[in-house]
Design a protein around this motif. Structure first.
Motif, PDB file in Angstrom:
ATOM      1  N   ILE A   1       6.661  14.590  51.558  1.00 23.76           N
ATOM      2  CA  ILE A   1       6.324  15.731  52.420  1.00 23.76           C
ATOM      3  C   ILE A   1       7.013  16.958  51.848  1.00 23.76           C
ATOM      4  O   ILE A   1       8.243  17.026  51.782  1.00 23.76           O
ATOM      5  CB  ILE A   1       6.752  15.496  53.878  1.00 23.76           C
ATOM      6  CG1 ILE A   1       6.113  14.209  54.419  1.00 23.76           C
ATOM      7  CG2 ILE A   1       6.354  16.698  54.749  1.00 23.76           C
ATOM      8  CD1 ILE A   1       6.501  13.861  55.849  1.00 23.76           C
ATOM      9  N   ARG A   2       6.209  17.891  51.407  1.00 21.30           N
ATOM     10  CA  ARG A   2       6.752  19.075  50.733  1.00 21.30           C
ATOM     11  C   ARG A   2       5.867  20.268  51.070  1.00 21.30           C
ATOM     12  O   ARG A   2       4.647  20.145  51.060  1.00 21.30           O
ATOM     13  CB  ARG A   2       6.737  18.796  49.223  1.00 21.30           C
ATOM     14  CG  ARG A   2       7.379  19.871  48.394  1.00 21.30           C
ATOM     15  CD  ARG A   2       7.533  19.402  46.965  1.00 21.30           C
ATOM     16  NE  ARG A   2       8.685  18.508  46.827  1.00 21.30           N
ATOM     17  CZ  ARG A   2       8.821  17.618  45.852  1.00 21.30           C
ATOM     18  NH1 ARG A   2       7.879  17.476  44.961  1.00 21.30           N
ATOM     19  NH2 ARG A   2       9.905  16.876  45.784  1.00 21.30           N
ATOM     20  N   ASP A   3       6.510  21.396  51.372  1.00 21.69           N
ATOM     21  CA  ASP A   3       5.770  22.632  51.673  1.00 21.69           C
ATOM     22  C   ASP A   3       4.702  22.414  52.741  1.00 21.69           C
ATOM     23  O   ASP A   3       3.576  22.904  52.624  1.00 21.69           O
ATOM     24  CB  ASP A   3       5.116  23.196  50.398  1.00 21.69           C
ATOM     25  CG  ASP A   3       6.140  23.461  49.306  1.00 21.69           C
ATOM     26  OD1 ASP A   3       7.276  23.840  49.649  1.00 21.69           O
ATOM     27  OD2 ASP A   3       5.811  23.268  48.121  1.00 21.69           O
ATOM     28  N   GLY A   4       5.053  21.652  53.766  1.00 21.84           N
ATOM     29  CA  GLY A   4       4.124  21.463  54.873  1.00 21.84           C
ATOM     30  C   GLY A   4       2.951  20.554  54.584  1.00 21.84           C
ATOM     31  O   GLY A   4       1.984  20.528  55.343  1.00 21.84           O
ATOM     32  N   ARG A   5       3.046  19.792  53.484  1.00 22.22           N
ATOM     33  CA  ARG A   5       1.938  18.887  53.162  1.00 22.22           C
ATOM     34  C   ARG A   5       2.467  17.485  52.932  1.00 22.22           C
ATOM     35  O   ARG A   5       3.488  17.302  52.254  1.00 22.22           O
ATOM     36  CB  ARG A   5       1.234  19.340  51.885  1.00 22.22           C
ATOM     37  CG  ARG A   5       0.161  20.386  52.127  1.00 22.22           C
ATOM     38  CD  ARG A   5      -0.659  20.561  50.862  1.00 22.22           C
ATOM     39  NE  ARG A   5      -0.944  19.260  50.253  1.00 22.22           N
ATOM     40  CZ  ARG A   5      -1.279  19.091  48.977  1.00 22.22           C
ATOM     41  NH1 ARG A   5      -1.356  20.113  48.187  1.00 22.22           N
ATOM     42  NH2 ARG A   5      -1.539  17.894  48.498  1.00 22.22           N
TER      43      ARG A   5
ATOM     44  N   SER B   1       8.857  10.752  69.013  1.00 21.96           N
ATOM     45  CA  SER B   1       9.701  11.513  68.087  1.00 21.96           C
ATOM     46  C   SER B   1      11.052  10.827  67.927  1.00 21.96           C
ATOM     47  O   SER B   1      11.368   9.878  68.639  1.00 21.96           O
ATOM     48  CB  SER B   1       9.886  12.954  68.565  1.00 21.96           C
ATOM     49  OG  SER B   1      10.620  12.982  69.755  1.00 21.96           O
ATOM     50  N   TYR B   2      11.810  11.336  66.975  1.00 25.25           N
ATOM     51  CA  TYR B   2      13.128  10.756  66.730  1.00 25.25           C
ATOM     52  C   TYR B   2      14.055  11.851  66.240  1.00 25.25           C
ATOM     53  O   TYR B   2      13.623  12.883  65.729  1.00 25.25           O
ATOM     54  CB  TYR B   2      13.053   9.633  65.685  1.00 25.25           C
ATOM     55  CG  TYR B   2      12.797  10.118  64.276  1.00 25.25           C
ATOM     56  CD1 TYR B   2      11.515  10.478  63.872  1.00 25.25           C
ATOM     57  CD2 TYR B   2      13.839  10.227  63.356  1.00 25.25           C
ATOM     58  CE1 TYR B   2      11.276  10.934  62.588  1.00 25.25           C
ATOM     59  CE2 TYR B   2      13.608  10.676  62.064  1.00 25.25           C
ATOM     60  CZ  TYR B   2      12.321  11.027  61.689  1.00 25.25           C
ATOM     61  OH  TYR B   2      12.094  11.483  60.412  1.00 25.25           O
TER      62      TYR B   2
ATOM     63  N   ALA C   1       2.650  16.279  63.253  1.00 29.50           N
ATOM     64  CA  ALA C   1       2.943  17.675  62.900  1.00 29.50           C
ATOM     65  C   ALA C   1       4.444  17.885  62.877  1.00 29.50           C
ATOM     66  O   ALA C   1       4.992  18.554  61.996  1.00 29.50           O
ATOM     67  CB  ALA C   1       2.271  18.606  63.905  1.00 29.50           C
ATOM     68  N   LYS C   2       5.144  17.267  63.844  1.00 32.12           N
ATOM     69  CA  LYS C   2       6.598  17.403  63.904  1.00 32.12           C
ATOM     70  C   LYS C   2       7.260  16.740  62.685  1.00 32.12           C
ATOM     71  O   LYS C   2       8.211  17.270  62.123  1.00 32.12           O
ATOM     72  CB  LYS C   2       7.100  16.776  65.210  1.00 32.12           C
ATOM     73  CG  LYS C   2       8.547  17.102  65.514  1.00 32.12           C
ATOM     74  CD  LYS C   2       8.951  16.625  66.911  1.00 32.12           C
ATOM     75  CE  LYS C   2      10.432  16.874  67.136  1.00 32.12           C
ATOM     76  NZ  LYS C   2      10.891  16.365  68.430  1.00 32.12           N
ATOM     77  N   ASP C   3       6.742  15.563  62.298  1.00 30.01           N
ATOM     78  CA  ASP C   3       7.291  14.889  61.104  1.00 30.01           C
ATOM     79  C   ASP C   3       7.199  15.808  59.887  1.00 30.01           C
ATOM     80  O   ASP C   3       8.114  15.864  59.060  1.00 30.01           O
ATOM     81  CB  ASP C   3       6.518  13.594  60.801  1.00 30.01           C
ATOM     82  CG  ASP C   3       6.786  12.500  61.823  1.00 30.01           C
ATOM     83  OD1 ASP C   3       7.825  12.549  62.495  1.00 30.01           O
ATOM     84  OD2 ASP C   3       5.932  11.589  61.935  1.00 30.01           O
ATOM     85  N   VAL C   4       6.075  16.500  59.768  1.00 29.10           N
ATOM     86  CA  VAL C   4       5.876  17.382  58.604  1.00 29.10           C
ATOM     87  C   VAL C   4       6.798  18.597  58.706  1.00 29.10           C
ATOM     88  O   VAL C   4       7.471  18.970  57.740  1.00 29.10           O
ATOM     89  CB  VAL C   4       4.391  17.805  58.500  1.00 29.10           C
ATOM     90  CG1 VAL C   4       4.204  18.875  57.427  1.00 29.10           C
ATOM     91  CG2 VAL C   4       3.515  16.587  58.207  1.00 29.10           C
TER      92      VAL C   4
END
Ligand SMILES: [Zn+2]
Length: 135
Positions: free
Chosen positions: A121-125, A52-53, A90-93
């Motif tokens: 990446i928009r609305d979790g996608r 992660s970052y 998942a964290k990136d999203v």
């Protein structure tokens, strides 16, 4: 944006910053106009980790200020995946707070052949966008 236009030289700047941060993730921001990257900001990962970052908030503030002054847009945010494929975690999203920016991930699992991929990446996608290297 339907694709990310970026000079090969700027891709190399991202790759060398990400290699320098290995085995942790490295990160930074991409400024430009109309979906074309004009400047790479290599930034500090405040939470050095292989998975992660967190972009240093003070640097982020200064970069955003400089971009406003130069009338550049935040075209993208990049980070590396030192040992996993360049696919958003998942964290990136969940932590993609800039839906109008492109999220660029550099995969370093084969160190000799870094792989660059871009996503909206928009609305979790996350939707992959083509990267168009130019000279
Ligand atoms: Zn990631």
């Amino acid at each position: 944006m339907d694709r990310l236009i970026v000079a090969e030289e700027l891709i190399e700047q991202m790759v060398s910053h990400c290699r320098a941060g290995y085995p942790y993730e490295a990160c930074g921001m991409l400024a430009g106009r109309n979906g074309r990257v004009e400047k790479v900001y290599a930034m500090t990962n405040d939470e050095p980790s292989p998975v992660s970052y967190l972009i240093n908030p003070r640097e982020q503030f200064l970069v955003m200020k400089e971009m406003r002054e130069k009338r550049l847009e935040l075209v993208g945010i990049f980070h590396s995946h030192p040992s996993s494929p360049p696919v958003p975690s998942a964290k990136d999203v969940n932590l993609a707070f800039y839906p109008d920016s492109v999220y660029v991930i550099l995969g370093l699992s084969d160190p000799g052949h870094p792989e660059i991929r871009a996503y909206e990446i928009r609305d979790g996608r996350a939707v992959e966008l083509p990267v168009e290297p130019v000279r």
